[in-house]
Design a protein around this motif. Structure first.
Motif, PDB file in Angstrom:
ATOM      1  N   ALA A 108       0.821  -1.224   0.000  1.00 29.39           N
ATOM      2  CA  ALA A 108       0.000   0.000   0.000  1.00 29.39           C
ATOM      3  C   ALA A 108       0.849   1.266   0.000  1.00 29.39           C
ATOM      4  CB  ALA A 108      -0.926  -0.006   1.223  1.00 29.39           C
ATOM      5  N   ALA A 109       2.092   1.173   0.486  1.00 33.94           N
ATOM      6  CA  ALA A 109       2.952   2.359   0.566  1.00 33.94           C
ATOM      7  C   ALA A 109       3.742   2.550  -0.731  1.00 33.94           C
ATOM      8  CB  ALA A 109       3.905   2.229   1.745  1.00 33.94           C
ATOM      9  N   GLN A 110       4.201   3.799  -0.929  1.00 32.70           N
ATOM     10  CA  GLN A 110       5.080   4.113  -2.052  1.00 32.70           C
ATOM     11  C   GLN A 110       6.471   4.416  -1.493  1.00 32.70           C
ATOM     12  OE1 GLN A 110       4.344   4.257  -5.300  1.00 32.70           O
ATOM     13  NE2 GLN A 110       2.109   4.288  -5.384  1.00 32.70           N
ATOM     14  N   PHE A 111       7.513   4.107  -2.280  1.00 26.98           N
ATOM     15  CA  PHE A 111       8.884   4.394  -1.856  1.00 26.98           C
ATOM     16  C   PHE A 111       9.600   5.167  -2.953  1.00 26.98           C
ATOM     17  CE2 PHE A 111       7.697   0.874   0.816  1.00 26.98           C
ATOM     18  CZ  PHE A 111       8.348   1.128   2.028  1.00 26.98           C
ATOM     19  N   LEU A 112      10.410   6.150  -2.542  1.00 27.55           N
ATOM     20  CA  LEU A 112      11.234   6.865  -3.517  1.00 27.55           C
ATOM     21  C   LEU A 112      12.600   7.173  -2.924  1.00 27.55           C
ATOM     22  CD1 LEU A 112      11.425  10.175  -2.808  1.00 27.55           C
ATOM     23  CD2 LEU A 112       9.116  10.151  -3.684  1.00 27.55           C
ATOM     24  N   LEU A 113      13.580   7.296  -3.811  1.00 28.81           N
ATOM     25  CA  LEU A 113      14.927   7.729  -3.433  1.00 28.81           C
ATOM     26  C   LEU A 113      15.088   9.187  -3.828  1.00 28.81           C
ATOM     27  CD1 LEU A 113      17.018   4.709  -4.774  1.00 28.81           C
ATOM     28  CD2 LEU A 113      16.869   5.364  -2.370  1.00 28.81           C
ATOM     29  N   SER A 114      15.647   9.985  -2.926  1.00 27.50           N
ATOM     30  CA  SER A 114      15.968  11.374  -3.271  1.00 27.50           C
ATOM     31  C   SER A 114      17.390  11.648  -2.825  1.00 27.50           C
ATOM     32  CB  SER A 114      14.997  12.344  -2.589  1.00 27.50           C
ATOM     33  OG  SER A 114      15.159  12.293  -1.181  1.00 27.50           O
ATOM     34  N   THR A 115      18.092  12.503  -3.582  1.00 29.33           N
ATOM     35  CA  THR A 115      19.478  12.789  -3.224  1.00 29.33           C
ATOM     36  C   THR A 115      19.800  14.263  -3.388  1.00 29.33           C
ATOM     37  OG1 THR A 115      21.786  12.169  -3.633  1.00 29.33           O
ATOM     38  CG2 THR A 115      20.364  12.282  -5.551  1.00 29.33           C
ATOM     39  N   ASN A 116      20.668  14.759  -2.509  1.00 33.61           N
ATOM     40  CA  ASN A 116      21.288  16.060  -2.743  1.00 33.61           C
ATOM     41  C   ASN A 116      22.729  15.784  -3.185  1.00 33.61           C
ATOM     42  OD1 ASN A 116      22.537  15.341  -0.335  1.00 33.61           O
ATOM     43  ND2 ASN A 116      22.150  17.282   0.693  1.00 33.61           N
ATOM     44  N   ASP A 117      23.662  16.696  -2.939  1.00 27.74           N
ATOM     45  CA  ASP A 117      25.033  16.502  -3.417  1.00 27.74           C
ATOM     46  C   ASP A 117      25.753  15.349  -2.729  1.00 27.74           C
ATOM     47  OD1 ASP A 117      24.919  18.503  -5.269  1.00 27.74           O
ATOM     48  OD2 ASP A 117      25.788  20.042  -3.982  1.00 27.74           O
ATOM     49  N   LYS A 118      25.351  15.004  -1.509  1.00 29.50           N
ATOM     50  CA  LYS A 118      26.135  14.045  -0.732  1.00 29.50           C
ATOM     51  C   LYS A 118      25.352  12.864  -0.152  1.00 29.50           C
ATOM     52  CE  LYS A 118      30.041  16.372  -0.855  1.00 29.50           C
ATOM     53  NZ  LYS A 118      31.242  15.856  -1.486  1.00 29.50           N
ATOM     54  N   THR A 119      24.074  13.064   0.147  1.00 25.43           N
ATOM     55  CA  THR A 119      23.320  12.056   0.907  1.00 25.43           C
ATOM     56  C   THR A 119      22.080  11.596   0.150  1.00 25.43           C
ATOM     57  OG1 THR A 119      24.052  13.127   2.945  1.00 25.43           O
ATOM     58  CG2 THR A 119      22.221  11.578   3.136  1.00 25.43           C
ATOM     59  N   ILE A 120      21.885  10.280   0.073  1.00 24.91           N
ATOM     60  CA  ILE A 120      20.700   9.699  -0.575  1.00 24.91           C
ATOM     61  C   ILE A 120      19.777   9.198   0.526  1.00 24.91           C
ATOM     62  CG2 ILE A 120      19.900   7.962  -2.223  1.00 24.91           C
ATOM     63  CD1 ILE A 120      23.098   7.923  -2.967  1.00 24.91           C
ATOM     64  N   LYS A 121      18.473   9.433   0.358  1.00 27.32           N
ATOM     65  CA  LYS A 121      17.507   8.972   1.359  1.00 27.32           C
ATOM     66  C   LYS A 121      16.408   8.161   0.688  1.00 27.32           C
ATOM     67  CE  LYS A 121      18.220  12.849   4.536  1.00 27.32           C
ATOM     68  NZ  LYS A 121      17.589  13.936   5.298  1.00 27.32           N
ATOM     69  N   LEU A 122      15.996   7.092   1.379  1.00 29.19           N
ATOM     70  CA  LEU A 122      14.859   6.289   0.929  1.00 29.19           C
ATOM     71  C   LEU A 122      13.654   6.703   1.755  1.00 29.19           C
ATOM     72  CD1 LEU A 122      13.641   3.840  -0.653  1.00 29.19           C
ATOM     73  CD2 LEU A 122      14.333   2.418   1.276  1.00 29.19           C
ATOM     74  N   TRP A 123      12.629   7.227   1.081  1.00 24.12           N
ATOM     75  CA  TRP A 123      11.426   7.716   1.767  1.00 24.12           C
ATOM     76  C   TRP A 123      10.256   6.774   1.541  1.00 24.12           C
ATOM     77  CZ3 TRP A 123      11.152  11.984   4.910  1.00 24.12           C
ATOM     78  CH2 TRP A 123      12.260  12.841   4.895  1.00 24.12           C
ATOM     79  N   LYS A 124       9.483   6.580   2.618  1.00 25.56           N
ATOM     80  CA  LYS A 124       8.238   5.801   2.530  1.00 25.56           C
ATOM     81  C   LYS A 124       7.079   6.787   2.607  1.00 25.56           C
ATOM     82  CE  LYS A 124       5.509   2.324   5.014  1.00 25.56           C
ATOM     83  NZ  LYS A 124       5.401   1.519   6.248  1.00 25.56           N
ATOM     84  N   ILE A 125       6.175   6.717   1.643  1.00 22.07           N
ATOM     85  CA  ILE A 125       4.991   7.589   1.641  1.00 22.07           C
ATOM     86  C   ILE A 125       3.780   6.686   1.839  1.00 22.07           C
ATOM     87  CG2 ILE A 125       3.601   9.213   0.302  1.00 22.07           C
ATOM     88  CD1 ILE A 125       7.162   8.881  -0.648  1.00 22.07           C
ATOM     89  N   SER A 126       3.122   6.860   2.968  1.00 26.22           N
ATOM     90  CA  SER A 126       2.002   5.960   3.294  1.00 26.22           C
ATOM     91  C   SER A 126       0.777   6.767   3.723  1.00 26.22           C
ATOM     92  CB  SER A 126       2.413   4.996   4.410  1.00 26.22           C
ATOM     93  OG  SER A 126       2.947   5.714   5.506  1.00 26.22           O
ATOM     94  N   GLU A 127      -0.385   6.124   3.623  1.00 28.92           N
ATOM     95  CA  GLU A 127      -1.662   6.770   3.967  1.00 28.92           C
ATOM     96  C   GLU A 127      -2.194   6.197   5.278  1.00 28.92           C
ATOM     97  OE1 GLU A 127      -4.369   6.157   0.784  1.00 28.92           O
ATOM     98  OE2 GLU A 127      -3.319   7.482  -0.622  1.00 28.92           O
ATOM     99  N   ARG A 128      -2.836   7.075   6.046  1.00 26.35           N
ATOM    100  CA  ARG A 128      -3.538   6.615   7.255  1.00 26.35           C
ATOM    101  C   ARG A 128      -4.929   7.216   7.244  1.00 26.35           C
ATOM    102  NH1 ARG A 128      -0.027   7.639  12.165  1.00 26.35           N
ATOM    103  NH2 ARG A 128      -1.899   8.657  12.925  1.00 26.35           N
ATOM    104  N   ASP A 129      -5.962   6.365   7.303  1.00 24.13           N
ATOM    105  CA  ASP A 129      -7.327   6.899   7.366  1.00 24.13           C
ATOM    106  C   ASP A 129      -8.104   6.299   8.542  1.00 24.13           C
ATOM    107  OD1 ASP A 129      -7.632   4.364   6.456  1.00 24.13           O
ATOM    108  OD2 ASP A 129      -8.876   4.877   4.716  1.00 24.13           O
ATOM    109  N   LYS A 130      -7.363   5.613   9.443  1.00 25.03           N
ATOM    110  CA  LYS A 130      -8.003   5.084  10.661  1.00 25.03           C
ATOM    111  C   LYS A 130      -7.077   5.349  11.832  1.00 25.03           C
ATOM    112  CE  LYS A 130     -10.641   1.291   8.582  1.00 25.03           C
ATOM    113  NZ  LYS A 130     -10.313   1.528   7.193  1.00 25.03           N
ATOM    114  N   ARG A 131      -7.655   5.526  13.001  1.00 26.29           N
ATOM    115  CA  ARG A 131      -6.817   5.683  14.192  1.00 26.29           C
ATOM    116  C   ARG A 131      -7.355   4.782  15.308  1.00 26.29           C
ATOM    117  NH1 ARG A 131      -9.777  10.583  14.648  1.00 26.29           N
ATOM    118  NH2 ARG A 131     -11.004  10.656  16.566  1.00 26.29           N
TER     119      ARG A 131
END
Length: 448
Positions: A108-131
């Motif tokens: 259900a989640a999406q993942f992307l890699l983003s980078t600046n000049d020195k550091t790469i990060k793996l981000w998780k983008i997820s939805e929450r519609d219940k608590r």
């Protein structure tokens, strides 16, 4: 999928949306530095010089207006990178996002890699519609209860809530690059990816952050002997052992990771002999490759240098099979472009979904499309003047001298501060995203 012009496959492009502020004075942090569709085209991510990532999501098509494709609206915005300072080298590391690459969706989640000049990060983008509600030891506002007051056992339940999109960093890949990262590319095994800087390429596993393998190193023992740098790198779309990297000398080297652990010896080198008639002081600068992209089929690759786009067949190294002039009329202006540093601009390029059309940017907020089958090309403009919903984009022409026709624009009146460096094409539909300085334009095929 049709191309931008010619025969029965005429595509009329029309304005769909524009994102970003209208102000003339642009904040440096708002300048868009990368644009990328995900594998389905449902999500579109942009990165900017302020280190932010903005993700747009395509709305479902309206049943009332089937001819109107779903618009892209903001889905999530988060700060991916912050400015840092390297105390050992006394260097500022800016937060600008150099590249974004999506990973294929597995849950259900999406993942992307983003980078600046020195550091790469793996981000998780997820939805929450219940608590969850009804804890035994916590009040609804989060305060802890006195265990002595708990007289009965409650089973917590989930209650619906407003949709919330969360972005969380899952991995941080740092301290592996001495020079500025210019490319990241996800492998077709979806377990590894590469990151390239000016002199080295590293191979990472997505699960392992504390080590990477150096697979290309072109740094000479004596830096005074340095003659070229790596400008871009890309994995083959379906052969996980193959990758290419381009250089500032106009060459593209293809490497096979099965041959050896260090791929300093290339398997193939693609280089076009220089035309002696076009030799000039600027030849080496304008031959530098700013982007390289494999076709979806994996048979071809496209490279972009300052004045042209070239299509290479992977089976033929001696010369490109197709060459398209992007703005040949600038050849006479190279001296002034050198003085204002525009000659060092790095234009990107992209393929359409079935590899029949390629697109790249130019100056004056122009962008170019080349139909490979019909050998036709078109110049279009991203501007607020023709940004009425579904208004058709009129082809633009640049006059290079002599008498100028009514609808042509003189090469001397082109605005070199307005440039389109970053473009992206929806993987399945004729929908394109074009980044001007701080605005994102979305155009789509006009449907009757």
């Amino acid at each position: 999928m049709a191309g931008p012009g010619g025969g029965s496959s005429d595509v009329q492009w029309c304005f769909s949306q524009v994102k970003g502020a209208i102000d003339d004075d642009v904040a440096e942090a708002d300048i868009i530095s990368t644009v990328e569709f995900n594998h389905t085209g449902e999500l579109l991510a942009t990165g900017d010089k302020g280190g932010r990532v903005v993700i747009f999501q395509q709305e479902p098509e309206s049943k009332n207006q089937p001819q109107c494709r779903g618009e892209y609206n903001v889905y999530s915005t988060f700060q991916s990178h912050e400015p840092e300072f390297d105390y050992l080298k006394s260097l500022e590391i800016e937060e600008k996002i150099n590249k974004i690459r999506w990973l294929p969706q597995k849950n259900a989640a999406q993942f992307l890699l983003s980078t600046n000049d020195k550091t790469i990060k793996l981000w998780k983008i997820s939805e929450r519609d219940k608590r969850p509600e009804g804890y035994n030891l916590k009040e609804e506002d989060g305060r802890y209860r006195d265990p002595n007051t708990v007289t009965a056992l409650r089973v917590p339940i989930f209650r619906p809530m407003d949709l919330m999109v969360e972005a969380s960093p899952r991995r941080v890949f740092a301290n592996a690059h001495t020079y500025h990262i210019n490319s990241i590319a996800v492998n077709s095994d979806y377990e590894t990816y590469l990151s390239a800087d000016d002199l080295r390429i590293n191979l990472w596993h997505l699960e392992i952050t504390d080590r990477s393998f150096n697979i290309v190193d072109i740094k000479p023992a004596n830096m005074e002997e340095l003659t070229e740098v790596i400008t871009a790198a890309e994995f083959h779309p379906n052969q996980c052992n193959t990758f290419v990297y381009s250089s500032s000398k106009g060459t593209i080297r293809m490497c096979d990771m099965r041959a050896s652990a260090l791929c300093d010896k290339h398997a193939k080198m693609f280089e076009e002999p220089e035309d002696p008639n076009n030799r000039s002081f600027f030849s080496e600068i304008i031959s530098s490759i700013s982007d390289v992209k494999f076709s979806h089929s994996g048979r071809y690759m496209m490279t972009r240098d300052y004045l042209s786009v070239k299509i290479w067949d992977l089976n033929m190294e001696t010369r490109p099979v197709e060459t398209y002039q992007v703005h040949e009329y600038l050849r006479s202006k190279l001296c002034s472009l050198y003085e204002n540093d525009c000659i060092f601009d790095k234009f990107e390029c992209c393929w359409n979904g079935n590899d029949s059309v390629v697109m790249t940017g130019s100056y004056n907020n122009f962008f170019r499309m080349f139909d490979r089958g019909y050998r036709q090309d078109v110049t279009l403009e991203a501007s607020r003047e023709n940004s009425k919903p579904r208004s058709v984009l009129k082809p633009r022409k640049v006059s290079t001298g002599g008498k100028r026709k009514k609808d042509e624009i003189s090469v001397d009146s082109l605005d070199f501060n307005k440039k389109i460096l970053h473009t992206a094409w929806h993987p399945l539909d004729n929908i394109i995203a074009v980044a001007t300085t701080n605005n994102l334009y979305i155009f789509q095929e006009k449907l009757n």
